[in-house]
Enzyme design. Structure first.
Site, PDB file in Angstrom:
ATOM      1  N   GLY A 216       0.821  -1.202   0.000  1.00  0.00           N
ATOM      2  CA  GLY A 216       0.000   0.000   0.000  1.00  0.00           C
ATOM      3  C   GLY A 216       0.858   1.257   0.000  1.00  0.00           C
ATOM      4  O   GLY A 216       1.996   1.267  -0.490  1.00  0.00           O
ATOM      5  N   SER A 217       0.327   2.300   0.594  1.00  0.00           N
ATOM      6  CA  SER A 217       0.987   3.611   0.492  1.00  0.00           C
ATOM      7  C   SER A 217       2.330   3.686   1.198  1.00  0.00           C
ATOM      8  O   SER A 217       3.113   4.600   0.943  1.00  0.00           O
ATOM      9  CB  SER A 217       0.079   4.691   1.076  1.00  0.00           C
ATOM     10  OG  SER A 217      -1.124   4.719   0.350  1.00  0.00           O
TER      11      SER A 217
END
Lengths: 484, 469
Positions: A216-217
């Site tokens: 993810g981020s």
């Protein structure tokens, strides 16, 4: 009658000689093979005939041995706080074998290792019972407790490293299991073993080392590092990215969770607000090859990362352009272990130098002499010192003024990055909440880098959940690591 | 028969060697007693409480046997009794040592076996004494040739009789006597049948040796002389088929071939006998699943059981031997109990020897058996009458074959059969029968070595030189 009699006597002599040759064959020539045959239960009996050496955290043993009754295996393994330490120790069961540190250091723990030959000989001469050596780990009991208790009932994992040395300070996985529950070979042990293996939550999976998640981020830290290293971007220069990014060669568009701040944002602002559009664009500009190169410098693509327990391989694969753009924000086929993401944070914190993670400080003989001491070892240098310091500033901005505010610690320098990873078909499953961070105490010079992942985070799908669910765990782990 | 090589006939009193026997008997008693203490120290760290009882028991048996031999068979072989005593004593220690393993003394397995074995040993020595007391001359047995044949047949057929015979581990070699326990008639049959063969062959040997036709370089016997041989062969095959006992079958047929060869001095009998036994063994092994299993086990001793994927007894015995290595684990410190079941103390007792006393100990035991066999053969050589020769070679040949078949079986040299190591293994029939066997051998050797009666005193004896041969 005497001639045939003599012949019969010779014949009987030959029978006796045949027997003598045969017993020499099986008791001398083939003896080793028979003695160590896998079906020969004596091997296992001998193995459990002496108390096993211990695995040590700090200066306390987290394992033990207890005498059993009703079995021909004399000693069995016990664990103190089994579920807490299971991801570190693994298990050693009379019936089901061993794994992780218990298996890798079996020779030292049982005392059969060649390096203990001298000790064994002395013990034999002086008539002492055979003893195993100990495995001293790098783990920090407070960090581990903070990590495990922070995860609580939720599924997930925490990995914590000392950025300067690579020493693993915490390695928690939840749900966990108690290796004591099947250390013996009774019916109850077998029942426990079966129910643990059948459990759909996979309590025996070491999520911190052996499970890969879409990062993810949090992966934007790697993308940002690639941007800085490429020389085409700088920390505080506008990137020229749009508010909504149209994926290359595709009609799909990519928006941002926080509206109105990402258009033409700088790298720092884009990390602060976790702008998808900016980092997808950067990933596309750096290209798949460049992104792979940078991620591999951080430790991705290493199928033989031994701590000494081997970590699963984190991968940033070859992808087409739209996929590669998604990969730059930690989606698509991009997958990482919690340990890998802790390594990313640690490399940033350690001014661009990535140290090889390890969890065995030393192996000691029963008489406490060191047998083998692990030297910390540089794995690579993904960032220049200058760029690493820029990354630190950016990650510190995330914590001080952005999505990672839940990880702030008074009086310590904390840098971090939140993440929410979508997964499942059409991203329908509950997302993973991520947080990677590091903390430095300017007074004591203590450092710690942490990665936290919480599966199926019950929070809503916005990017804040990484900050909401995972950041508080990371905070308490970092506080423990800094000795607060 | 040429007697030029065996000039044992002499009226000069040969040394009786009874004192040699006594000295060796002391060792034969002391060694097992030390072994007994050794087991106790290894298992419980104390000298076992029963050591005096055991030492006294074994010492008494040895003393009685020795005194009877001294009185009634003073010129007999001095080695046979000490070796038998040593083997019997060590067997008792090994059985007692295995009794210390709880997994081998469950009520289902009959509990501890050593006390019973000591009692059977006493009965065996009793029979030994009876034989020496009442059998003043072994040639008396010649009178009972055909009675022996009938007795042997009865003994061999007994296990096949429904309600009397018992099937243990797939072999019907046991007879169950209500209230007394089980009996292995094969052990007694071995002696009786040797008596029959010796008597029969002594009468028929000339016919068998001389009346034959030459065919392809071999002297083949006449059809009518072949008859009894084929009968024995058929009987052995019947044992093999109905009692599924390869060992007993091999023992009887081998015994017959050996005695036939000695009686007739014709090599063709051996060729003929080997052909017949190979034919019988191969055909039965391919039809009988039990024998077939044994053969499979022999070819792949370490393979898991096809029935339940468990480790087989054969494999466990092999691991015992291998784990013993050169010097063994020491008495009481091995894991031969892993073989499991009743056979650990009987058929597989050598595995305990191999594991706990090592290659050295096992070789010593095998050499003891070899010595005993060769002393028997020497007795046959020394015997003055053909019946005594045949009987001695028959008894020691049977003993040799049995040792080879059992020891070869447990070490996977040949397929395993259901017989026990004489003296060493647990089993009443075996120990009793073998003490009787030793007694008969002692009787034959006593007759052989006894000095010829002194010439009648003559008044001018001092003047004349007596030329002796």
């Amino acid at each position: 009658m005497n001639k045939p009699l003599r012949r019969v006597a010779v014949f009987c002599g030959l029978l006796v000689i045949a027997l003598l040759v045969r017993v020499n064959w099986i008791q001398f020539v083939e003896a080793d093979e028979l003695r160590n045959h896998e079906d020969n239960r004596r091997v296992a009996i001998e193995r459990y005939a002496h108390p096993r050496g211990n695995i040590i955290v700090g200066d306390k043993a987290i394992t033990g041995s207890t005498e059993t009754s009703g079995s021909d295996f004399q000693y069995k393994r016990t664990y103190k706080d089994g579920p807490l330490w299971a991801p570190v120790t693994g298990y050693a069961s009379q019936a089901f074998g061993a794994n992780q540190l218990e298996a890798l250091n079996d020779g030292i723990l049982t005392g059969n290792d060649d390096r203990l030959f001298f000790n064994r000989t002395i013990d034999m001469i002086t008539g002492k019972d055979k003893k195993g050596g100990n495995v001293v780990t790098t783990l920090d009991a407070n960090v581990q407790k903070a990590a495990f208790e922070g995860l609580g009932d939720r599924k997930g994992a925490v990995a914590a490293i000392d950025p300067e040395t690579g020493a693993i300070l915490g390695l928690a996985s939840s749900p966990s299991y108690d290796p004591s529950s099947f250390a013996g070979n009774s019916n109850e042990d077998a029942k426990n073993w079966k129910s643990l293996n059948d459990d759909k939550d996979k309590p025996m999976l070491n999520r911190a080392l052996r499970e890969t998640y879409p990062p993810g981020s949090t992966f934007k830290v790697v993308t940002a590092a690639a941007a800085l290293e490429s020389g085409e971007f700088d920390m505080d220069e506008p990137t020229g990215a749009p508010e909504t990014y149209k994926l290359p060669l595709s009609t799909n568009t990519l928006g941002n969770e926080v509206k109105g701040v990402c258009k033409d944002a700088t790298l720092r602002e884009a990390l602060q607000w976790s702008c998808n559009s900016v980092y997808a664009m950067i990933s596309d500009k750096v290209g798949n090859e460049g992104m792979r190169e940078m991620s591999e410098k951080f430790g991705f693509g290493n199928a033989e990362l031994d701590t000494p327990v081997r970590a699963a391989e984190s991968i940033y694969p070859e992808m087409d352009r739209p996929q590669n753009a998604m990969g730059g924000i930690g989606q698509a086929s991009n997958r990482a272990t919690p340990l890998q993401m802790a390594m990313v944070a640690s490399a940033v914190a350690n001014d661009g130098e990535l140290m090889k993670p390890y969890m065995v400080e030393k192996l000691v003989a029963p008489n406490l002499n060191d047998i083998e001491v692990t030297q910390s070892e540089k794995l690579s240098e993904p960032l220049s010192g200058e760029n690493a310091q820029k990354m630190q500033q950016m990650m510190e901005t995330v914590v001080n003024e952005g999505t990672g505010s839940n990880a702030r610690i008074d009086g310590a320098t904390v840098g971090g990055k939140t993440g929410t990873a979508q997964h499942g078909i059409d991203n329908r499953d509950l997302p993973y909440a991520w947080f990677i961070s590091y903390a430095k105490d300017p007074d004591s010079d203590k450092q710690i880098a942490v990665a936290v992942v919480v599966e199926d985070a019950s929070a809503n799908r916005d990017d804040i959940s990484g900050g909401g669910v995972a950041a508080p765990i990371a905070k308490s782990v970092m506080e423990a690591g800094l000795g607060r | 028969m040429s007697s030029s090589h065996t000039s044992t006939i002499s009226s000069v009193a040969a040394p009786s060697r009874r004192n040699t026997e006594l000295a060796m008997l002391v060792f034969a008693v002391l060694i097992p007693v030390f072994a007994y203490v050794n087991v106790g120290l290894a298992k419980e760290d104390t000298v076992p409480a029963g050591v005096f009882g055991y030492a006294a028991g074994l010492g008494c048996l040895a003393a009685v046997a020795h005194l009877v031999v001294r009185k009634f068979a003073p010129y007999s072989d001095p080695l046979l009794l000490p070796i038998a005593t040593l083997l019997n004593g060590l067997g008792l220690v090994l059985i007692w040592r295995l009794d210390q393993e709880p997994s081998l003394t469950t009520p289902a397995l009959g509990g501890p076996m050593a006390p019973g074995q000591l009692m059977w040993s006493a009965v065996g020595v009793g029979l030994f004494v009876v034989v020496l007391l009442f059998l003043k001359d072994h040639r008396v047995l010649q009178r009972y040739t055909y009675i022996s044949m009938a007795a042997a047949l009865v003994l061999l057929i007994m296990p096949m009789v429904p309600g009397l015979g018992a099937n243990v581990n797939g072999a019907r070699i046991w007879v169950r006597i209500p209230g007394l326990g089980s009996l292995q008639p094969g052990e007694f049959a071995k002696i009786v049948i040797a008596v029959f063969f010796a008597g029969y062959l002594m009468v028929k040997r000339d016919a068998l040796a001389l009346a034959s036709r030459r065919f392809m370089g071999l002297y083949l016997p006449r059809g009518r002389d072949l008859g009894p041989i084929l009968v024995i062969w058929g009987l052995s095959l019947m044992i093999l088929v109905f009692e599924t006992d390869l060992g007993t079958s091999l023992l009887f047929f081998g015994l017959f071939v050996i005695m036939l060869y000695v009686a007739t001095e014709r090599t063709s009998w051996i060729v003929f006998g080997l052909l017949l036994s190979a034919l019988g063994a191969v055909s039965v092994a391919s039809f009988n699943s039990h024998i077939g299993d044994r053969v499979d086990n022999w070819l792949n001793p370490l393979a898991r059981s096809p029935l339940n994927d468990g480790v087989t007894e054969t494999a466990q015995a092999m691991y015992s031997f291998g784990s013993g290595g050169l010097f063994g684990s020491g008495l009481g410190q091995g894991y031969s109990r892993l073989i499991g079941g009743i056979a650990t103390k009987s058929d597989y007792i050598l595995a305990t020897v191999g594991e706990e006393l090592g290659l050295t100990g096992l070789m010593a035991i095998v050499v003891l058996y070899g010595l005993l066999i060769e002393r028997g053969m020497r007795t046959a050589l020394a015997a003055r009458d053909p019946f005594g020769k045949l009987l001695a070679v028959g008894l020691s040949g049977a003993f040799a074959l049995q040792c080879f078949v059992v020891a070869g079986g447990v070490t996977a040299l040949i397929p395993l059969t259901g017989m026990t190591m004489p003296f060493l293994a647990q089993g009443g029939s075996s120990v009793i029968a073998n003490w009787a066997l030793i007694a008969i051998l002692l009787r034959i050797s006593d007759t052989a070595r006894r000095p010829a009666p002194a010439p009648a005193p003559s008044p001018d004896a001092e003047m004349t030189q007596v030329v002796r041969t």
